[in-house]
Design a protein around this motif. Sequence first.
Motif, PDB file in Angstrom:
ATOM      1  N   UNK A   1       1.001  -1.287   0.002  1.00 43.21           N
ATOM      2  CA  UNK A   1      -0.146  -0.039   0.010  1.00 43.21           C
ATOM      3  C   UNK A   1       0.953   1.153  -0.017  1.00 43.21           C
ATOM      4  N   UNK A   2       1.906   1.210   0.772  1.00 42.14           N
ATOM      5  CA  UNK A   2       2.843   2.445   0.936  1.00 42.14           C
ATOM      6  C   UNK A   2       3.574   2.773  -0.440  1.00 42.14           C
ATOM      7  N   UNK A   3       3.855   1.578  -0.859  1.00 45.80           N
ATOM      8  CA  UNK A   3       4.824   1.407  -2.305  1.00 45.80           C
ATOM      9  C   UNK A   3       3.865   2.219  -3.303  1.00 45.80           C
ATOM     10  N   UNK A   4       2.571   1.702  -3.607  1.00 49.72           N
ATOM     11  CA  UNK A   4       1.704   2.184  -4.847  1.00 49.72           C
ATOM     12  C   UNK A   4       1.111   3.453  -4.417  1.00 49.72           C
ATOM     13  N   UNK A   5       0.962   3.748  -3.240  1.00 49.22           N
ATOM     14  CA  UNK A   5       0.248   4.975  -2.621  1.00 49.22           C
ATOM     15  C   UNK A   5      -1.013   4.990  -2.695  1.00 49.22           C
ATOM     16  N   UNK A   6      -1.688   3.605  -2.534  1.00 50.33           N
ATOM     17  CA  UNK A   6      -3.053   3.600  -2.498  1.00 50.33           C
ATOM     18  C   UNK A   6      -3.442   2.754  -1.140  1.00 50.33           C
ATOM     19  N   UNK A   7      -4.632   3.156  -0.515  1.00 52.18           N
ATOM     20  CA  UNK A   7      -4.913   2.561   0.631  1.00 52.18           C
ATOM     21  C   UNK A   7      -5.240   0.779   0.609  1.00 52.18           C
TER      22      UNK A   7
END
Length: 323
Positions: free
Chosen positions: A239-245
Motif C-alpha cells: 500500500x505504501x509503495x503504490x500510494x493507495x490504501x
Amino acid sequence: MKIDMALSPFFKKLTLFELLVSILTILQLYHFCILFSNHALPMPLLYGPLFWGMYQCLSHKSRSIIYRDLLVGNFPFLFFLVWYSILGGTFDWVYFQWYLPVMILVQVGYPLLILYRLKGAGNNRDGVVLLKQLMALGMGISLFVGAVFIHHYLQIDVLVGINPIQAIAVAMVFSLFMLIHYMYGLYRSLEVKPVEIIVEDMDDDMDTNLLERCGRGLKDAMENDRLFLDSKLSLDKLSTHVGISKTVISHYLNSKLGLNYYEWLARYRINHAKIILAGFGSDYKIEAVAYSSGFSSKTTFNRYFKEIVGVLPSIYREQVTFS
C-alpha cells in the motif's frame, strides 16, 4: 454541500488472526483477575485451540478449517466447564485428577507442535514473532503447572517454596504485555483519521478511475518492480509503495480479480517459479526455488503450487523436463 465523516470501527478492520489475538487478550485479562481466587475454572484449556487457530491463520488455512478446529479443540474445555458447573464450588480431588493432566497436555502439546511448525517461518512476518514468543512463554508456564501437578500427586515441592500460582501470574503479566503491545501497535497502524467526503460530488466515474489507477499501480509494482520476490511483502508495505490504501487494494483484488491478497500475490510467485523450473530448475532444490520466488517456506510454496498449477512443483519439473 453535505459532508459525510467516514470512520470504520477498529474491529471491522481486523483479520481473523487479529480477532483471535483480541479474544486471547480479553481472556487472559479476565483469567489474570481471577487467578488467585479460582484455580479450578478450566480457562487454560481455551488457550491451546486459540493458539492453533492463530497458527492456521498465518498458514493461510481456510476459515472453515479454522472454525472447525476451534470447535473440536474446545471440547475438553466444554466438558470440564460442565463438570465445574455441576460441582458448584465443592471441588474434590477426582475433578483435579482428570483436569490437571489434560491441562498440562494442552499447555505443552500445542506450543510444541506450533513451534515445530514455525521453525522455518520468517521471523519478520506479521504475527509470527508474537506467536513464537507466546509459545515460548507458554512452555515456561507449563513448567509451573507441571509443578502443581507433581506437588498434588507426589507431594514433592520441586519449586523449593516458590508459589507456582504467583510464578504463573508473573508469566501472564509478560504475556499480557506482549498482547497489549501488539494490539496497540495494530490500532495505531489501522487508525484512520476522519476524512471528509463530498457525497454530492462522488460518482461512479471517481470509483472507476481509482480502481483503474490501483490496477495500474499493482501491475507496475509486480511486473516492473517485482515486489513479489520480497518474502516479507505485506499489504501495508505494498500500500505504501503504490500510494493507495489497503482498503482500495483489497476491494480491487476481490471485485476485479476475485482473489484475496495472498492468493493474488501467490500467483505472481508461482509464475516466477514455473519459469525457474522450466529453465534451469533441475539444478535447484524445490526449497531453493520456493525462496527464489518469494515464498518464506517450502510448505506454503507446495500448497499454492498444487492449488494453482494442479500438481506439485517436483512433478511439474518432471513434466516440463521430459515434454
